[in-house]
Scaffold this active site. Sequence first.
Site, PDB file in Angstrom:
ATOM      1  N   ARG A  19       0.859  -1.183   0.000  1.00 54.27           N
ATOM      2  CA  ARG A  19       0.000   0.000   0.000  1.00 54.27           C
ATOM      3  C   ARG A  19       0.900   1.240   0.000  1.00 54.27           C
ATOM      4  O   ARG A  19       1.920   1.287   0.715  1.00 54.27           O
ATOM      5  CB  ARG A  19      -0.911   0.045   1.235  1.00 54.27           C
TER       6      ARG A  19
ATOM      7  N   ASP B 247       4.287  -0.543  -6.989  1.00 53.38           N
ATOM      8  CA  ASP B 247       3.021  -0.830  -7.681  1.00 53.38           C
ATOM      9  C   ASP B 247       1.897  -0.038  -7.023  1.00 53.38           C
ATOM     10  O   ASP B 247       0.756  -0.093  -7.471  1.00 53.38           O
ATOM     11  CB  ASP B 247       2.718  -2.336  -7.597  1.00 53.38           C
TER      12      ASP B 247
ATOM     13  N   GLU C 241      -2.469   7.541  -4.956  1.00 52.02           N
ATOM     14  CA  GLU C 241      -2.880   6.866  -6.187  1.00 52.02           C
ATOM     15  C   GLU C 241      -4.352   7.033  -6.526  1.00 52.02           C
ATOM     16  O   GLU C 241      -4.746   6.925  -7.684  1.00 52.02           O
ATOM     17  CB  GLU C 241      -2.533   5.368  -6.124  1.00 52.02           C
TER      18      GLU C 241
HETATM   19  P1  NAI Z   1      -1.143 -11.380   5.158  1.00 54.05           P
HETATM   20  O1  NAI Z   1      -2.145 -10.920   6.153  1.00 54.05           O
HETATM   21  O2  NAI Z   1      -1.087 -12.816   4.770  1.00 54.05           O
HETATM   22  O3  NAI Z   1       0.326 -10.964   5.659  1.00 54.05           O
HETATM   23  C1  NAI Z   1       0.635  -9.733   6.228  1.00 54.05           C
HETATM   24  C2  NAI Z   1       1.826  -9.969   7.187  1.00 54.05           C
HETATM   25  O4  NAI Z   1       2.270  -8.686   7.638  1.00 54.05           O
HETATM   26  C3  NAI Z   1       1.440 -10.784   8.427  1.00 54.05           C
HETATM   27  O5  NAI Z   1       2.354 -11.849   8.584  1.00 54.05           O
HETATM   28  C4  NAI Z   1       1.544  -9.776   9.572  1.00 54.05           C
HETATM   29  O6  NAI Z   1       1.977 -10.359  10.801  1.00 54.05           O
HETATM   30  C5  NAI Z   1       2.593  -8.816   9.011  1.00 54.05           C
HETATM   31  N1  NAI Z   1       2.613  -7.512   9.646  1.00 54.05           N
HETATM   32  C6  NAI Z   1       1.580  -6.779  10.131  1.00 54.05           C
HETATM   33  N2  NAI Z   1       2.027  -5.619  10.637  1.00 54.05           N
HETATM   34  C7  NAI Z   1       3.379  -5.618  10.477  1.00 54.05           C
HETATM   35  C8  NAI Z   1       4.412  -4.701  10.822  1.00 54.05           C
HETATM   36  N3  NAI Z   1       4.147  -3.561  11.432  1.00 54.05           N
HETATM   37  N4  NAI Z   1       5.678  -5.042  10.508  1.00 54.05           N
HETATM   38  C9  NAI Z   1       5.969  -6.211   9.907  1.00 54.05           C
HETATM   39  N5  NAI Z   1       5.037  -7.123   9.569  1.00 54.05           N
HETATM   40  C10 NAI Z   1       3.756  -6.825   9.847  1.00 54.05           C
HETATM   41  O7  NAI Z   1      -1.369 -10.443   3.888  1.00 54.05           O
HETATM   42  P2  NAI Z   1      -0.908 -10.714   2.380  1.00 54.05           P
HETATM   43  O8  NAI Z   1      -1.960 -11.449   1.653  1.00 54.05           O
HETATM   44  O9  NAI Z   1       0.482 -11.237   2.392  1.00 54.05           O
HETATM   45  O10 NAI Z   1      -0.932  -9.219   1.806  1.00 54.05           O
HETATM   46  C11 NAI Z   1      -0.055  -8.227   2.296  1.00 54.05           C
HETATM   47  C12 NAI Z   1      -0.498  -6.879   1.768  1.00 54.05           C
HETATM   48  O11 NAI Z   1      -0.291  -6.824   0.365  1.00 54.05           O
HETATM   49  C13 NAI Z   1      -1.992  -6.593   1.949  1.00 54.05           C
HETATM   50  O12 NAI Z   1      -2.269  -6.048   3.211  1.00 54.05           O
HETATM   51  C14 NAI Z   1      -2.276  -5.610   0.844  1.00 54.05           C
HETATM   52  O13 NAI Z   1      -2.139  -4.309   1.353  1.00 54.05           O
HETATM   53  C15 NAI Z   1      -1.185  -5.876  -0.171  1.00 54.05           C
HETATM   54  N6  NAI Z   1      -1.723  -6.395  -1.453  1.00 54.05           N
HETATM   55  C16 NAI Z   1      -1.490  -5.659  -2.587  1.00 54.05           C
HETATM   56  C17 NAI Z   1      -1.968  -6.087  -3.791  1.00 54.05           C
HETATM   57  C18 NAI Z   1      -1.734  -5.275  -5.037  1.00 54.05           C
HETATM   58  O14 NAI Z   1      -2.513  -5.427  -5.985  1.00 54.05           O
HETATM   59  N7  NAI Z   1      -0.690  -4.456  -5.109  1.00 54.05           N
HETATM   60  C19 NAI Z   1      -2.772  -7.324  -3.913  1.00 54.05           C
HETATM   61  C20 NAI Z   1      -2.908  -8.052  -2.663  1.00 54.05           C
HETATM   62  C21 NAI Z   1      -2.410  -7.579  -1.489  1.00 54.05           C
END
Ligand code: NAI
Length: 331
Positions: A248, A272, A277
Amino acid sequence: MVRRKRLFSLLNLAMKIAVFSTKAFDREYFEKFNDSGQHQLTYYEAPLNSFTCNLAQGFDGVCVFVNDKVNVEVINKLNDMGIKLIALRCAGFNNVDLMAAKELQIPVVRVPAYSPHAVAEHAVALILTLNRKTHKAFNRIRENNFSLERLIGFDLFNKSVGVIGTGQIGALFCKSMLGFGCHVLAFDQRPSPELQQAGVKYISFDDLLEQSDIISLHCPLTPQTYHLIGKKEFLKMKRGVMLINTSRGALINTKATIKALKKGQLGYLGIDVYEQEEHLFFRDLSESIIQDDDISRLLTFPNVLITAHRVFYERSIGRNYQNHSGESHGF
Ligand code: NAI
């Protein structure tokens, strides 16, 4: 459990849904998966925000995307209209006031695993393009310029790659980087034993900033991670570091990033997602005067690569929609 049951019975109902921020591709896939006509879908190109939320009048639920603003004001208005469900067609939920929804008992659902392979692979693509300068080499050769000057890159092998957030996407990204022979360093409050077993080393946030040659962000945007990377953090990083953000935009402070690029502290930037945005992405502005001076400045750097939140838009979308039912949040 009672709440979960109530949510599932709600999802099984035929619902009238107002779909906001609709693009042609959204419509195509919604029509495909709603072929039985169970739900009555009305598509709006407008984003959902406090000015447009009256469009949800008469519907049972709203379906929103990454840049719709589902803040407390909007949620109160939706509640007054009798909206029973807020469905996100994305993984991140930073744009929804979950507490406000919880207070009014409006369930919020999202896509819990949104193309994790696509996002992890896109992060790798950004790294390889920035490093190997393939975009420049391609453009040069199209103009019969076969010179190699200033196209020098570096090997990923043996480099230290810092991964912030090792959930679904971060974990896949870690595995790809291990495959390149990198030292993979990670920071996450919930370390993964499986990744540790595979060779990923969890260290503190500051150590990761100091030791990494490449840093990739894979954590969600929350009040705690807003501007996670700013002036202070750039100063801790190695000079010439590469920063990748596919999560994000507001995880990084854009103005501090521009300063770090100008000073050479930040050697490469691949994104990305972009902090501002919502005023730019998903639109053809090729005939418009861009008013956002930060994106205009970013686009002038030779070591910056920007894609417009395009990584979710992959063929695997259909498969994921079929495989993953929504996950409820907030209650
Ligand atoms: P997920 O929930 O599986 O993993 C997120 C990880 O971040 C978790 O392991 C959590 O413990 C960790 N986390 C939370 N706060 C943190 C911090 N302060 N420092 C370090 N780690 C922290 O989520 P997933 O599916 O891996 O997605 C991650 C992010 O990717 C989403 O939140 C979304 O914003 C973004 N995303 C972007 C897309 C795009 O089109 N560019 C598409 C899908 C997701």
